[in-house]
Scaffold this motif. Structure first.
Motif, PDB file in Angstrom:
ATOM      1  N   LYS A  45      -4.483   7.114  -1.742  1.00 21.63           N
ATOM      2  CA  LYS A  45      -4.205   6.910  -0.395  1.00 21.63           C
ATOM      3  C   LYS A  45      -4.307   5.548   0.052  1.00 21.63           C
ATOM      4  O   LYS A  45      -5.744   5.248  -0.471  1.00 21.63           O
ATOM      5  CB  LYS A  45      -4.923   7.912   0.322  1.00 21.63           C
ATOM      6  CG  LYS A  45      -4.291   9.420   0.214  1.00 21.63           C
ATOM      7  CD  LYS A  45      -4.987  10.086   1.235  1.00 21.63           C
ATOM      8  CE  LYS A  45      -4.153  11.462   1.383  1.00 21.63           C
ATOM      9  NZ  LYS A  45      -4.928  12.661   2.253  1.00 21.63           N
ATOM     10  N   PHE A  46      -3.634   5.039   0.713  1.00 16.80           N
ATOM     11  CA  PHE A  46      -4.016   3.507   0.976  1.00 16.80           C
ATOM     12  C   PHE A  46      -5.615   3.258   1.716  1.00 16.80           C
ATOM     13  O   PHE A  46      -6.165   2.539   1.176  1.00 16.80           O
ATOM     14  CB  PHE A  46      -3.030   3.076   2.067  1.00 16.80           C
ATOM     15  CG  PHE A  46      -3.464   1.460   2.678  1.00 16.80           C
ATOM     16  CD1 PHE A  46      -3.296   0.499   1.681  1.00 16.80           C
ATOM     17  CD2 PHE A  46      -3.786   1.155   3.829  1.00 16.80           C
ATOM     18  CE1 PHE A  46      -3.477  -0.807   2.277  1.00 16.80           C
ATOM     19  CE2 PHE A  46      -4.015   0.133   4.313  1.00 16.80           C
ATOM     20  CZ  PHE A  46      -4.056  -0.820   3.460  1.00 16.80           C
ATOM     21  N   GLY A  56       0.656  -1.089   0.045  1.00 13.36           N
ATOM     22  CA  GLY A  56       0.093   0.198   0.074  1.00 13.36           C
ATOM     23  C   GLY A  56       0.652   1.500  -0.025  1.00 13.36           C
ATOM     24  O   GLY A  56       0.202   2.317  -0.016  1.00 13.36           O
ATOM     25  N   PHE A  57       2.064   1.054   0.132  1.00 19.05           N
ATOM     26  CA  PHE A  57       3.066   2.268   0.084  1.00 19.05           C
ATOM     27  C   PHE A  57       4.299   1.802  -0.536  1.00 19.05           C
ATOM     28  O   PHE A  57       5.519   1.753  -0.245  1.00 19.05           O
ATOM     29  CB  PHE A  57       3.558   2.752   1.778  1.00 19.05           C
ATOM     30  CG  PHE A  57       2.327   3.114   2.278  1.00 19.05           C
ATOM     31  CD1 PHE A  57       1.953   4.342   2.642  1.00 19.05           C
ATOM     32  CD2 PHE A  57       1.417   2.101   3.109  1.00 19.05           C
ATOM     33  CE1 PHE A  57       0.773   4.620   3.615  1.00 19.05           C
ATOM     34  CE2 PHE A  57       0.408   2.422   3.823  1.00 19.05           C
ATOM     35  CZ  PHE A  57      -0.079   3.752   4.020  1.00 19.05           C
ATOM     36  N   GLY A 111      13.294  -2.288  -4.128  1.00 21.76           N
ATOM     37  CA  GLY A 111      12.323  -1.933  -3.063  1.00 21.76           C
ATOM     38  C   GLY A 111      11.220  -2.874  -2.855  1.00 21.76           C
ATOM     39  O   GLY A 111      11.108  -3.975  -3.565  1.00 21.76           O
TER      40      GLY A 111
END
Ligand SMILES: C[S@@+](CC[C@H](N)C(=O)[O-])C[C@H]1O[C@@H](n2cnc3c(N)ncnc32)[C@H](O)[C@@H]1O
Length: 421
Positions: A138-139, A56-57, A72
Motif C-alpha cells: 500500500k502506498f 505509487g499506484f 500505462g
C-alpha cells in the motif's frame, strides 16, 4: 470507485482497455513532464539532474486500445525521462546527465508481476531492481522508506509523485504532508474521486472520522445536505470545499485542481497538481490550456474562491473548459476583478508580482501571462507603474516579469477607473 475491471492486469490475460479519461490523464502527465524537464534543466551550468520518480499506484504497465497497445503510467514516466535526455542535450556543448531513480508500487501483487513481466521484455530490462525499484504494498505504508531513500540520495529531494488512486481513501492527507514536509522540491499529481465521496455521503453519512482530513465534518455535511438537490451547485460547492481542505492540509502551497468527467463511471474526478512553487503551477496550467476542453471546472475561471463561493449561484451551470471563448471571457472578467484584488493586497501602495501570483495562484485558471496582460493594460492606462528588480521604473510597453513590483503612481489619476483616491 472507478470500474476496477478497467484496471486489471494478469500475465497471460488480455490487457485492460484504456478509457478516454485515463488516456487524457496520461497525456497530461506526459506533456507536463516534457515542460518540467525543459524548465529544470534550463541552466547551462548544470551537468547532472538527480530526480526520483514515484508511481505509487502503478498498475500493470500497458493497456489495449483497439489493435494497439498503450502505455500505462510506469512506461509514460520512463519514456518521459528518455525523451528528456535526448531533447535537453540537443543544443548543449556540455552534456547533461539525468540520473533518475524510479519507485513503482501497487498494492496488488498480480499487477506488479504483470508490470515486471512487461519491463523484462522492454528496453528497460537491464535497469530493473537497479534504478527501477518494484515494490508490492500500500502506498501509505511504503512511503516512509521511499522518503528515506530520496533524502539519502538527494539533498534537495527533487521528486515527482504520481498518485493515481481508484477512489479517495488511499492517499491519506498525512502521506501528502509527509511528502511536502520532508522534501524541498517535490511535486505530485493526485487523482481523487470527489463524486465517489459525495455518493458515499448520499447513501451513508456515517463513518465521518476518516473523512475529516478532507474537510468533511458535520458542518460540511449539513451544508451539503442543504444544497445537494441543486446538483450542480451542491457538487461545485462540495468540490471547492474538499479541494481547499486538501490544499490547506497537504502542506503543498500550490494546488492546481481541475475536473475530468469519466463517461464510464459517470463521475467527476479531480486531477490535482501539488507543488511548492508558483512557477510549477503556471506550467501545469499551460498543459490544461493546451489540452483544451478535456478539463473543466464549474463556474468561472477568472477568480474563484475555494469553499463556499456565493458567485457560483450565478455561474454554476457554466463549465470552464480552457477554450478560446473561455479565454476571452476569463480575460474580460479578470480586467474587472483584478484591480480590486491588487489594491486590497497592496501595502503602502506596493505589491510584489510574485506575491500577487502566490495569493491568487490557487484561485484562477489564468496562466501568468494572462494575468500579466491584464496588469500591463492597467499600466498602459496609467493606473499602475512597474518597478524592476534593480529599483528602476519599467516602461509601460515592457513586459512584466515575476520579479517586478506593482506600485501606484505618486500622482494617481484624477479619474481612476479602479483605484479610489
Ligand atoms: C487507477 S489504477 C492505476 C493505473 C495506472 N496509474 C496507470 O495509469 O496505468 C489504480 C491501481 O492502484 C492499486 N491500488 C489500490 N489500492 C492501493 C493502495 N492502497 N496502495 C497502492 N496501490 C493500490 C490497484 O491495484 C490499481 O492497480
Amino acid at each position: 470507485m472507478a470500474k476496477k475491471d478497467n484496471f486489471r492486469w494478469k500475465i497471460g490475460e488480455p490487457l485492460p482497455s484504456i478509457e478516454a479519461h485515463t488516456e487524457r490523464k496520461l497525456e497530461v502527465i506526459e506533456q507536463y513532464l516534457d515542460i518540467y524537464f525543459d524548465t529544470v534543466t534550463a541552466s547551462r551550468r548544470m551537468d547532472n539532474l538527480r530526480i526520483t520518480i514515484v508511481d505509487g499506484f502503478c498498475g500493470g504497465g500497458l493497456y489495449q486500445k483497439g489493435h494497439e497497445t498503450r502505455f500505462g503510467s510506469p512506461f509514460v514516466l520512463l519514456n518521459a525521462v528518455e525523451r528528456a535526455k535526448v531533447r535537453v542535450n540537443e543544443e548543449r556543448h556540455k552534456p547533461l546527465e539525468i540520473s533518475a531513480q524510479f519507485y513503482f508500487s501497487d498494492a496488488n501483487s498480480i499487477h506488479m508481476a504483470a508490470l515486471r513481466d512487461e519491463l523484462q521484455r522492454s528496453e528497460y530490462a537491464s535497469r530493473l531492481d537497479n534504478t527501477i525499484i518494484l515494490q508490492t504494498g500500500k502506498f501509505d505504508e511504503l512511503l516512509p522508506s521511499i522518503l528515506t531513500d530520496i533524502r539519502k540520495r538527494q539533498r534537495q529531494g527533487r521528486s515527482f509523485f504520481v498518485l493515481d488512486q481508484w477512489g479517495y481513501t488511499d492517499v491519506p492527507i498525512q502521506s501528502l504532508q509527509k511528502i511536502f514536509s520532508n522534501l524541498q522540491k517535490p511535486e505530485a499529481i493526485l487523482t481523487f474521486s470527489i463524486d465517489a465521496l459525495l455518493n458515499y455521503l448520499r447513501k451513508d453519512g456515517t463513518g465521518l472520522d476518516g473523512l475529516k482530513q478532507f474537510g468533511v465534518n458535520p458542518a460540511f455535511v449539513s451544508m451539503w445536505q442543504e444544497l445537494k438537490d441543486d446538483e450542480n451547485f451542491g457538487r461545485a460547492t462540495a468540490q471547492r470545499s474538499i479541494m481547499e481542505a486538501i490544499r490547506h492540509n497537504s502542506g503543498a502551497q500550490f494546488f492546481t485542481p481541475f475536473m475530468m468527467y469519466s463517461k464510464t463511471d459517470k463521475r467527476w474526478m479531480l486531477l490535482a497538481h501539488l507543488s511548492k512553487h508558483q512557477a510549477a503551477r503556471d506550467k501545469m496550467l499551460s498543459v490544461h490550456w493546451d489540452q483544451q476542453n478535456h478539463f473543466q471546472h464549474i463556474g468561472k475561471g477568472s477568480l474563484f474562491e475555494m469553499g463556499f463561493d456565493h458567485r457560483l449561484f450565478e455561474s454554476k451551470d457554466s463549465l470552464f473548459s480552457f477554450r478560446q471563448d473561455d479565454e476571452r471571457k476569463l480575460l474580460k472578467e479578470l480586467e474587472d476583478e483584478l484591480p480590486a484584488r491588487v489594491m486590497d493586497s497592496m501595502v503602502d501602495n506596493v505589491l510584489a508580482v510574485d506575491q500577487l501570483l502566490s495569493q491568487i495562484g490557487n484561485l484562477t485558471a489564468a496562466k501568468n501571462n494572462m494575468i500579466f496582460d491584464v496588469l500591463q493594460k492597467l499600466v498602459g492606462e496609467g493606473e499602475l507603474q512597474i518597478i524592476k528588480k534593480d529599483g528602476g521604473r519599467k516602461k509601460a510597453s515592457t513586459l512584466i516579469e515575476v520579479s517586478d513590483k506593482l506600485v501606484r503612481p505618486e500622482q494617481p489619476l484624477l479619474f481612476s477607473k479602479y483605484f479610489p483616491k
